[in-house]
Design an enzyme around this catalytic site. Structure first.
Site, PDB file in Angstrom:
ATOM      1  N   GLY A 161      -8.791   3.353   6.703  1.00  0.00           N
ATOM      2  CA  GLY A 161      -8.567   4.772   6.952  1.00  0.00           C
ATOM      3  C   GLY A 161      -7.153   5.103   7.368  1.00  0.00           C
ATOM      4  N   PHE A 162      -6.453   4.129   7.974  1.00  0.00           N
ATOM      5  CA  PHE A 162      -5.098   4.410   8.469  1.00  0.00           C
ATOM      6  C   PHE A 162      -4.207   3.183   8.364  1.00  0.00           C
ATOM      7  CE2 PHE A 162      -6.497   8.396  10.053  1.00  0.00           C
ATOM      8  CZ  PHE A 162      -7.818   8.205  10.468  1.00  0.00           C
ATOM      9  N   GLY A 163      -2.917   3.422   8.243  1.00  0.00           N
ATOM     10  CA  GLY A 163      -1.947   2.337   8.276  1.00  0.00           C
ATOM     11  C   GLY A 163      -1.489   2.113   9.712  1.00  0.00           C
ATOM     12  N   GLY A 164      -0.708   1.047   9.933  1.00  0.00           N
ATOM     13  CA  GLY A 164      -0.100   0.824  11.248  1.00  0.00           C
ATOM     14  C   GLY A 164      -1.036   0.298  12.322  1.00  0.00           C
ATOM     15  N   ASP A 209      -4.379   3.820  -2.142  1.00  0.00           N
ATOM     16  CA  ASP A 209      -5.497   3.961  -1.199  1.00  0.00           C
ATOM     17  C   ASP A 209      -6.167   5.313  -1.412  1.00  0.00           C
ATOM     18  OD1 ASP A 209      -4.829   1.602   0.808  1.00  0.00           O
ATOM     19  OD2 ASP A 209      -2.964   2.652   0.382  1.00  0.00           O
ATOM     20  N   SER A 211       2.872  -0.616   6.460  1.00  0.00           N
ATOM     21  CA  SER A 211       3.959  -0.452   7.439  1.00  0.00           C
ATOM     22  C   SER A 211       4.787  -1.729   7.544  1.00  0.00           C
ATOM     23  CB  SER A 211       3.355  -0.095   8.810  1.00  0.00           C
ATOM     24  OG  SER A 211       2.362  -1.053   9.174  1.00  0.00           O
ATOM     25  N   SER A 251       0.886  -1.169   0.000  1.00  0.00           N
ATOM     26  CA  SER A 251       0.000   0.000   0.000  1.00  0.00           C
ATOM     27  C   SER A 251       0.918   1.211   0.000  1.00  0.00           C
ATOM     28  CB  SER A 251      -0.842  -0.010   1.277  1.00  0.00           C
ATOM     29  OG  SER A 251      -1.133   1.306   1.709  1.00  0.00           O
ATOM     30  N   ASP A 257      -5.975  -7.005   3.738  1.00  0.00           N
ATOM     31  CA  ASP A 257      -5.357  -5.684   3.865  1.00  0.00           C
ATOM     32  C   ASP A 257      -5.518  -5.146   5.277  1.00  0.00           C
ATOM     33  OD1 ASP A 257      -5.994  -2.502   2.086  1.00  0.00           O
ATOM     34  OD2 ASP A 257      -4.496  -3.090   3.569  1.00  0.00           O
ATOM     35  N   GLY A 258      -4.370  -4.871   5.938  1.00  0.00           N
ATOM     36  CA  GLY A 258      -4.413  -4.248   7.247  1.00  0.00           C
ATOM     37  C   GLY A 258      -3.710  -5.080   8.301  1.00  0.00           C
ATOM     38  N   GLY A 259      -2.602  -4.538   8.822  1.00  0.00           N
ATOM     39  CA  GLY A 259      -1.884  -5.228   9.896  1.00  0.00           C
ATOM     40  C   GLY A 259      -1.115  -6.454   9.437  1.00  0.00           C
TER      41      GLY A 259
HETATM   42  C1  DX5 Z   1      -6.027   1.226   5.315  1.00  0.00           C
HETATM   43  C2  DX5 Z   1      -5.444   0.882   3.981  1.00  0.00           C
HETATM   44  C3  DX5 Z   1      -4.348  -0.124   4.086  1.00  0.00           C
HETATM   45  C4  DX5 Z   1      -3.189   0.332   4.928  1.00  0.00           C
HETATM   46  C5  DX5 Z   1      -2.387  -0.878   5.318  1.00  0.00           C
HETATM   47  O1  DX5 Z   1      -7.269   1.752   5.139  1.00  0.00           O
HETATM   48  O2  DX5 Z   1      -6.441   0.378   3.140  1.00  0.00           O
HETATM   49  O3  DX5 Z   1      -3.895  -0.459   2.801  1.00  0.00           O
HETATM   50  O4  DX5 Z   1      -2.416   1.231   4.238  1.00  0.00           O
HETATM   51  O5  DX5 Z   1      -1.374  -0.477   6.166  1.00  0.00           O
HETATM   52  P1  DX5 Z   1      -0.760  -1.480   7.245  1.00  0.00           P
HETATM   53  O6  DX5 Z   1      -0.183  -2.633   6.449  1.00  0.00           O
HETATM   54  O7  DX5 Z   1       0.286  -0.649   7.911  1.00  0.00           O
HETATM   55  O8  DX5 Z   1      -1.857  -1.916   8.141  1.00  0.00           O
END
Ligand code: DX5
Length: 288
Positions: free
Chosen positions: A201-204, A86, A259, A59, A234-236
């Site tokens: 909505g957010f990474g990490g 994203d 991340s 991402s 997708d996510g974590g």
């Molecule tokens: C969150 C995004 C994801 C995010 C993943 O809404 O859709 O793609 O960037 O980031 P990580 O891998 O850090 O959870």
């Protein structure tokens, strides 16, 4: 190996597969394989299908937006399979990123396939789907993956069909709370299903482990209907058994890493480690 003779038809099932809490339904996994005729990979392949090729898809959310094109080139050089953009509108999710022009500019830096995840309101999806489908295409017009959220599409069947008609590769995403049944009737229209393993909505953020059963359920539908559909998560997602390993074991084969990949000084090493753990989860040797 402890054998348990069950009354119906003398079926031999290995006791190891029976977790005390799940006596109702034995939980057979690709990794246990204690010679139990149900656990062995061939039997699981009949239920969950042959493992599909592993794809590592970064991402761009953790990237440096001041030099996004150059970062896309670095991801290509690191051996990634596709790049995820994203798109967030500050409405469907409480964050704001970029529009189709940014994706179009990045195309000049890399030949990698693109995917666009539309975390935008229904109004934006309806108004801008053709533009996003166009800029997501490959360097020679190959279909790019365009992901719409089931929660943002009253007319999901129409939206997915319009992506295909515009030369894109349709995909549908589900937020963590959304039941898989919401996409059961459009599985024949898509090339991918995206199971969000965090709230978008957010990474990490931390991976939500209860999503694993949702992946398993969708994989079984896909196999039962003999559909050619990838499952993306997708996510974590990190290079750990608990995240990428568990998702691969449940039937996912495309892995978004934000991340979890950008944390590596050498991202090529990150791609290698993520791929190896995904294959291990699929019950395959790391170099398969
Ligand atoms: C969150 C995004 C994801 C995010 C993943 O809404 O859709 O793609 O960037 O980031 P990580 O891998 O850090 O959870």
């Amino acid at each position: 190996m402890k054998l348990l003779l069950v009354s119906f038809g003398l079926t031999l099932i290995s006791v190891e597969c029976f977790k005390p809490t799940t006596f109702a339904a034995p939980r057979h996994s690709r990794s246990c394989c204690s010679g139990c005729p149900i656990c062995c990979p061939t039997t699981l392949a009949a239920v969950y299908g042959e493992p599909r090729p592993v794809q590592i898809i970064p991402s761009v959310l953790p990237a440096d937006f001041g030099k996004l094109g150059a970062d896309c080139k670095a991801l290509e050089d690191a051996g990634c399979d596709r790049i995820q953009f994203d798109v967030m509108d500050g409405n469907f999710v409480p964050n704001l990123t970029f529009g189709p022009d940014t994706i179009r500019w990045c195309r000049q830096y890399t030949t990698l396939p693109f995917e666009t995840q539309l975390m935008v309101s229904e109004k934006c999806t309806d108004a801008m789907l053709p533009q996003f489908t166009e800029v997501t295409k490959g360097p020679n017009g190959e279909p790019g993956v365009v992901i719409v959220h089931v929660e943002a599409c009253t007319h999901l069947h129409r939206a997915l069909s319009s992506i295909r008609a515009a030369g894109g590769s349709p995909s549908v995403a589900l937020n963590p709370h959304t039941p898989p049944e919401m996409i059961e009737n459009v599985l024949d229209l898509v090339d991918h299903v995206l199971v969000m393993t965090v709230n978008p909505g957010f990474g990490g953020q931390a991976y939500i482990p209860t999503m694993t059963d949702k992946i398993r359920k969708i994989r079984k539908w896909i196999v039962d209907r003999n559909l050619d559909v990838d499952i993306e998560v997708d996510g974590g997602i990190k290079a750990t058994k608990e995240t990428i390993g568990a998702c691969a074991e449940a039937g996912a084969n495309c892995f978004i890493a934000g991340s979890g990949l950008f944390a590596y000084d050498d991202m090529a090493q990150g791609v290698k480690e993520l791929t190896a753990l995904a294959k291990e989860g699929q019950g395959l040797p790391a170099n398969a």
